[in-house]
Design a protein around this motif. Structure first.
Motif, PDB file in Angstrom:
ATOM      1  N   THR A 129       0.833  -1.204   0.000  1.00 11.61           N
ATOM      2  CA  THR A 129       0.000   0.000   0.000  1.00 11.61           C
ATOM      3  C   THR A 129       0.862   1.247   0.000  1.00 11.61           C
ATOM      4  O   THR A 129       0.613   2.209  -0.749  1.00 11.61           O
ATOM      5  CB  THR A 129      -0.926   0.007   1.231  1.00 11.61           C
ATOM      6  N   GLN A 132       2.158   1.747  -3.418  1.00 13.64           N
ATOM      7  CA  GLN A 132       1.121   2.249  -4.323  1.00 13.64           C
ATOM      8  C   GLN A 132       0.896   3.750  -4.142  1.00 13.64           C
ATOM      9  O   GLN A 132       0.604   4.466  -5.095  1.00 13.64           O
ATOM     10  CB  GLN A 132      -0.193   1.511  -4.069  1.00 13.64           C
ATOM     11  N   ILE A 165      -6.784  -0.979  -8.701  1.00 12.35           N
ATOM     12  CA  ILE A 165      -5.362  -0.703  -8.510  1.00 12.35           C
ATOM     13  C   ILE A 165      -4.931   0.188  -9.670  1.00 12.35           C
ATOM     14  O   ILE A 165      -4.536  -0.292 -10.728  1.00 12.35           O
ATOM     15  CB  ILE A 165      -4.527  -1.994  -8.447  1.00 12.35           C
ATOM     16  N   THR A 167      -2.546   2.437  -9.802  1.00  9.99           N
ATOM     17  CA  THR A 167      -1.110   2.690  -9.940  1.00  9.99           C
ATOM     18  C   THR A 167      -0.362   1.370  -9.830  1.00  9.99           C
ATOM     19  O   THR A 167       0.566   1.223  -9.044  1.00  9.99           O
ATOM     20  CB  THR A 167      -0.628   3.675  -8.849  1.00  9.99           C
ATOM     21  N   ALA A 168      -0.793   0.412 -10.640  1.00 12.02           N
ATOM     22  CA  ALA A 168      -0.214  -0.932 -10.581  1.00 12.02           C
ATOM     23  C   ALA A 168       1.279  -0.929 -10.870  1.00 12.02           C
ATOM     24  O   ALA A 168       2.004  -1.812 -10.412  1.00 12.02           O
ATOM     25  CB  ALA A 168      -0.941  -1.849 -11.566  1.00 12.02           C
ATOM     26  N   VAL A 171       3.155  -1.055  -7.782  1.00  9.82           N
ATOM     27  CA  VAL A 171       2.987  -2.261  -6.958  1.00  9.82           C
ATOM     28  C   VAL A 171       3.321  -3.472  -7.822  1.00  9.82           C
ATOM     29  O   VAL A 171       2.460  -4.080  -8.442  1.00  9.82           O
ATOM     30  CB  VAL A 171       1.546  -2.375  -6.419  1.00  9.82           C
TER      31      VAL A 171
END
Length: 206
Positions: A129, A132, A165, A167-168, A171
């Motif tokens: 998290t 991200q 998600i 802003t993959a 991550v």
């Protein structure tokens, strides 16, 4: 491999304080610990001396490596023995879980999740998290021993497919099946790119 040239100096390992039902989990912990010691990487972990936690620490210490255990006071007698804690290179006892997490983050250049329970899951998800949200760029690894993390990885893909998600690209945990391959993968994947700038301020705001 020279310790002075390593972009990654320490690795935080999240894992179960229980051994689990498959003996492969304990074996993987010991093998990861050995690989870290042989490559001069300090282990940062939750301080437990039982289960997979104990196996990783034992793997590091028995091969001449260094271990920093960070454990809240109320867990000292639940997840460890005081004699075993005395064998660690460094022991930090915190007043609560919140401070424990911050100290583990502060002292680690990378994160690895071996098999574990709800606590292990919560810890690696929190680090994901923070990634991200752009709070760090440290590498993250799921040590997928015997496919243990497959359900979790499937859920993450489902979240991304369903548009949750956004802003993959921030991550992107590595998924590695063999514990011996984790150290080399971390060093090669993140050579020279560990971002520690502004870390004190980041920790203060988490």
């Amino acid at each position: 491999m020279s310790e002075q040239t390593l972009p990654i100096r320490s690795v935080c390992v999240y894992c179960g304080s229980q051994p689990g039902r498959d003996s492969a989990y304990i074996a993987a912990g010991r093998r990861l610990g050995q690989a870290m010691a042989e490559n001069h990487l300090r282990l940062v972990y939750g301080g437990g001396t039982k289960g997979i936690m104990g196996a990783v620490a034992s793997g590091v210490l028995s091969h001449g490596g260094r271990v920093t255990g960070i454990i809240p006071q109320f867990l000292v007698d639940m997840e460890a023995t005081r004699h075993s804690l005395g064998q660690l290179s460094e022991l930090i006892i915190t007043p609560d879980m919140h401070e424990r997490k911050h100290k583990m983050f502060d002292r680690a250049d990378a994160f690895v999740a071996l098999p574990g329970g709800i606590g292990t899951l919560e810890e690696i998800v929190e680090v994901m998290t923070w990634a991200q949200l752009g709070r760090h760029r440290k590498p993250m690894v799921f040590a997928n021993i015997g496919g243990f993390w497959d359900p979790m990885l499937k859920l993450i893909r489902h979240m991304a497919d369903e548009g949750f998600i956004h802003t993959a690209h921030l991550v992107q945990p590595m998924v590695i099946d063999e514990p011996e391959e984790i150290v080399s993968a971390l060093v090669e994947h993140w050579a020279g790119q560990v971002d520690r700038d502004g870390e004190a301020d980041i920790i203060a705001r988490l």
